[in-house]
Design an enzyme around this catalytic site. Structure first.
Site, PDB file in Angstrom:
ATOM      1  N   GLU A  73      38.113  31.005  36.889  1.00 63.37           N
ATOM      2  CA  GLU A  73      36.855  30.260  36.984  1.00 63.37           C
ATOM      3  C   GLU A  73      35.693  31.077  36.433  1.00 63.37           C
ATOM      4  OE1 GLU A  73      34.036  27.298  37.830  1.00 63.37           O
ATOM      5  OE2 GLU A  73      36.179  27.239  37.487  1.00 63.37           O
ATOM      6  N   GLY A  79      33.516  48.738  30.376  1.00 63.23           N
ATOM      7  CA  GLY A  79      34.962  48.577  30.506  1.00 63.23           C
ATOM      8  C   GLY A  79      35.358  47.805  31.758  1.00 63.23           C
ATOM      9  N   GLU A  82      23.162  31.792  32.337  1.00 60.15           N
ATOM     10  CA  GLU A  82      23.569  30.575  31.629  1.00 60.15           C
ATOM     11  C   GLU A  82      22.496  29.479  31.693  1.00 60.15           C
ATOM     12  OE1 GLU A  82      27.525  29.421  32.842  1.00 60.15           O
ATOM     13  OE2 GLU A  82      28.396  31.161  31.833  1.00 60.15           O
ATOM     14  N   ASN A 108      27.638  32.195  24.063  1.00 60.32           N
ATOM     15  CA  ASN A 108      27.810  33.563  24.557  1.00 60.32           C
ATOM     16  C   ASN A 108      28.753  34.311  23.612  1.00 60.32           C
ATOM     17  OD1 ASN A 108      28.104  35.940  25.951  1.00 60.32           O
ATOM     18  ND2 ASN A 108      28.566  34.981  27.922  1.00 60.32           N
ATOM     19  N   TYR A 122      36.929  37.991  24.444  1.00 62.98           N
ATOM     20  CA  TYR A 122      38.187  37.300  24.750  1.00 62.98           C
ATOM     21  C   TYR A 122      39.096  37.239  23.534  1.00 62.98           C
ATOM     22  CZ  TYR A 122      35.975  35.880  29.112  1.00 62.98           C
ATOM     23  OH  TYR A 122      35.361  35.880  30.342  1.00 62.98           O
ATOM     24  N   VAL A 164      30.392  40.239  35.190  1.00 64.43           N
ATOM     25  CA  VAL A 164      30.075  41.667  35.238  1.00 64.43           C
ATOM     26  C   VAL A 164      28.559  41.777  35.341  1.00 64.43           C
ATOM     27  CG1 VAL A 164      30.152  43.853  33.969  1.00 64.43           C
ATOM     28  CG2 VAL A 164      32.123  42.304  33.911  1.00 64.43           C
ATOM     29  N   GLY A 217      29.581  46.507  29.078  1.00 64.95           N
ATOM     30  CA  GLY A 217      29.917  47.549  28.112  1.00 64.95           C
ATOM     31  C   GLY A 217      30.583  48.759  28.730  1.00 64.95           C
ATOM     32  N   GLY A 259      34.732  44.650  32.558  1.00 68.57           N
ATOM     33  CA  GLY A 259      35.264  43.329  32.215  1.00 68.57           C
ATOM     34  C   GLY A 259      36.729  43.402  31.826  1.00 68.57           C
TER      35      GLY A 259
END
Length: 159
Positions: free
Chosen positions: A83, A95, A27, A124, A131, A87, A93, A97
């Protein structure tokens, strides 16, 4: 992949911190992490637990985390805040997450919370799409508001 999702243990804190630092670098905030292994141990496993964390483990190594804490909504009642869902880059990729998010949602359901909240950085795009695909609403018309330590001090000095 043969990873395992489980509640974090105190002995995982160094690996949890490494993932937090990996996220901070991703980030573009690599120098922003102030929390230490000792802080994580005290705050997650001490007498007054401030957070609950799930880890994704592969071959004995922590390769993902989902860290939550309780909140209260004046409109809804008890909620939890996710919070961070982190991963490791090498596991994206796979799975993992989804497996971690599944565990958080089950945990929220067990607690009887009315909502699970979290933030996602707007650039992102893969995370935003992830999500939304899971059915989460990304509220683009709300801004995150924060007072850091310096901001709190400044605020208090001006009242």
């Amino acid at each position: 992949m043969n990873y395992k999702i489980r509640p974090a243990q105190e002995g995982d804190c160094a690996q949890i911190l490494a993932l937090i630092q990996e996220l901070a670098i991703f980030e573009k905030e690599g120098d922003a992490v102030e929390v230490t292994v000792e802080d994580l141990k005290r705050d997650g496993f001490g007498n007054e637990k401030l957070f609950h964390c799930f880890v994704g483990e592969l071959d004995g190594a922590v390769v993902g985390i989902a860290l939550t804490f309780p909140r209260y909504s004046t409109w809804k009642g008890p909620i939890i805040h996710l919070e961070d869902l982190i991963v490791a880059e090498k596991m994206r990729g796979s799975g993992l997450g989804t497996a971690l998010l599944n565990e958080v949602v089950k945990y929220g359901k067990e607690l009887g919370v009315k909502r699970i909240n979290w933030e996602v950085i707007d650039w992102n795009t893969p995370a935003v799409k992830f999500y939304e695909k899971k059915g989460a609403r990304v509220l683009r018309d709300w801004d995150v508001v924060q007072l850091d330590e310096a901001g709190m001090e400044n605020y208090l000095n001006n009242i």
